[in-house]
Enzyme design. Structure first.
Site, PDB file in Angstrom:
ATOM      1  CG  ASP A 132      -7.590  -2.465  -2.845  1.00  0.00           C
ATOM      2  OD1 ASP A 132      -8.132  -1.565  -2.170  1.00  0.00           O
ATOM      3  OD2 ASP A 132      -6.381  -2.743  -2.759  1.00  0.00           O
ATOM      4  CG  HIS A 177      -7.294  -3.985   4.838  1.00  0.00           C
ATOM      5  ND1 HIS A 177      -6.236  -3.150   5.116  1.00  0.00           N
ATOM      6  CD2 HIS A 177      -8.368  -3.180   4.633  1.00  0.00           C
ATOM      7  CE1 HIS A 177      -6.645  -1.893   5.108  1.00  0.00           C
ATOM      8  NE2 HIS A 177      -7.929  -1.881   4.805  1.00  0.00           N
ATOM      9  CB  SER A 235      -0.957  -0.044   1.192  1.00  0.00           C
ATOM     10  OG  SER A 235      -1.964   0.934   1.087  1.00  0.00           O
TER      11      SER A 235
END
Length: 270
Positions: A222, A252, A153
């Site tokens: 996502d 996640h 990320s």
């Protein structure tokens, strides 16, 4: 007719005012959105499985970065330098050493400046310096050819930056973005002027300069960084097979899918 024109002008003015408020809020609050840091007291004791050492790594600009160095299970065949996402601190992220230590890799994780026990205030330039300091520490124990840079990320921008300046064994990016302002624009669902952004993390530009193998892992569901953003990076890879799309995975939970672990086996095991 005049009433319709007047009503239209009122609606336009209200929409413009609302848009300018959104622009102002993004301008003022972008650091809060990007860097969701949580500090820890200096005497906080981490509790993780496996053998590890807590580190205090100095940066070139005088800050101190807190890190955790996890030992591989068995003789190490390399090392992973892991850059975590934008929220929390090492107390949240440290357990993610296991997929790598179990495959025979030492793992160094750091908290960026302003996170956990690390000093300073986070910024794009600051995070790059934190990453460079962590890499230099790791190179005391491993050669650059043994190091895998892993960015998740927000951390994908830091890992990509290091790969543009060094030539490690490989670079692995989990749920990356092409450039960070596009993530913010996706969240607010409005086009925003580029000039309001103070932090860019241009992953696409860094990857264009990288000379090591690059691998990307992303999910179809996502909601934070939609799949279309990491797909912008696909033309920069050596092969289409270096981009793994995990069906059903969100932002996640990639590690909850077998495809993620099969890919780590392919990339990390002899």
């Amino acid at each position: 007719m005049a009433e319709w024109i007047k009503a239209g002008a009122v609606i336009f003015a209200a929409g413009l005012a609302l848009y300018l408020i959104v622009v102002l809020l993004v301008w003022i609050g972008q650091e809060r959105f990007i860097y969701q840091a949580h500090s820890l007291p200096l005497d906080y004791r981490y509790t993780f499985d496996g053998s590890y050492e807590e580190l205090r790594i100095p940066t070139a600009d005088g800050e101190t970065v807190n890190g955790l160095f996890f030992r591989a299970q068995g003789d190490p065949q390399g090392a992973v330098l892991y850059f975590h996402g934008n929220r929390g601190n090492l107390s949240r992220w440290g357990h993610l050493h296991h997929p790598f230590t179990s495959r025979g890799y030492d793992v160094l994780m750091i908290d960026y400046r302003g996170y956990g026990k690390s000093t300073g205030k986070p910024s794009e330039a600051g995070l790059y310096q934190d990453g460079e300091a962590a890499l230099q520490w790791l190179l005391r124990h491993h050669t650059l050819e043994e190091v895998v840079l892993y960015g998740r990320s927000l951390g994908s921008g830091v890992a990509a930056y290091l790969a543009s300046r060094h030539t490690p064994k490989s670079l692995i990016l989990e749920t990356p973005y092409d450039v960070l302002p596009n993530v913010i624009q996706h969240q607010v669902m409005l086009p925003l002027p580029r000039g309001i952004f103070r932090h860019h993390f241009p992953t696409f530009r860094h990857l264009s300069k990288a000379r090591c193998p690059i691998h990307i892992l992303a999910g179809t569901h996502d909601r934070l960084i939609p799949l279309r953003l990491p797909l912008e990076l696909k033309p920069l890879l050596r092969s289409p097979s270096d981009f793994l799309i995990i069906q059903g995975a969100g932002h996640h939970n990639l590690s909850a899918f077998q495809a993620y672990h099969f890919e780590l086996d392919r990339l990390l095991l002899p």
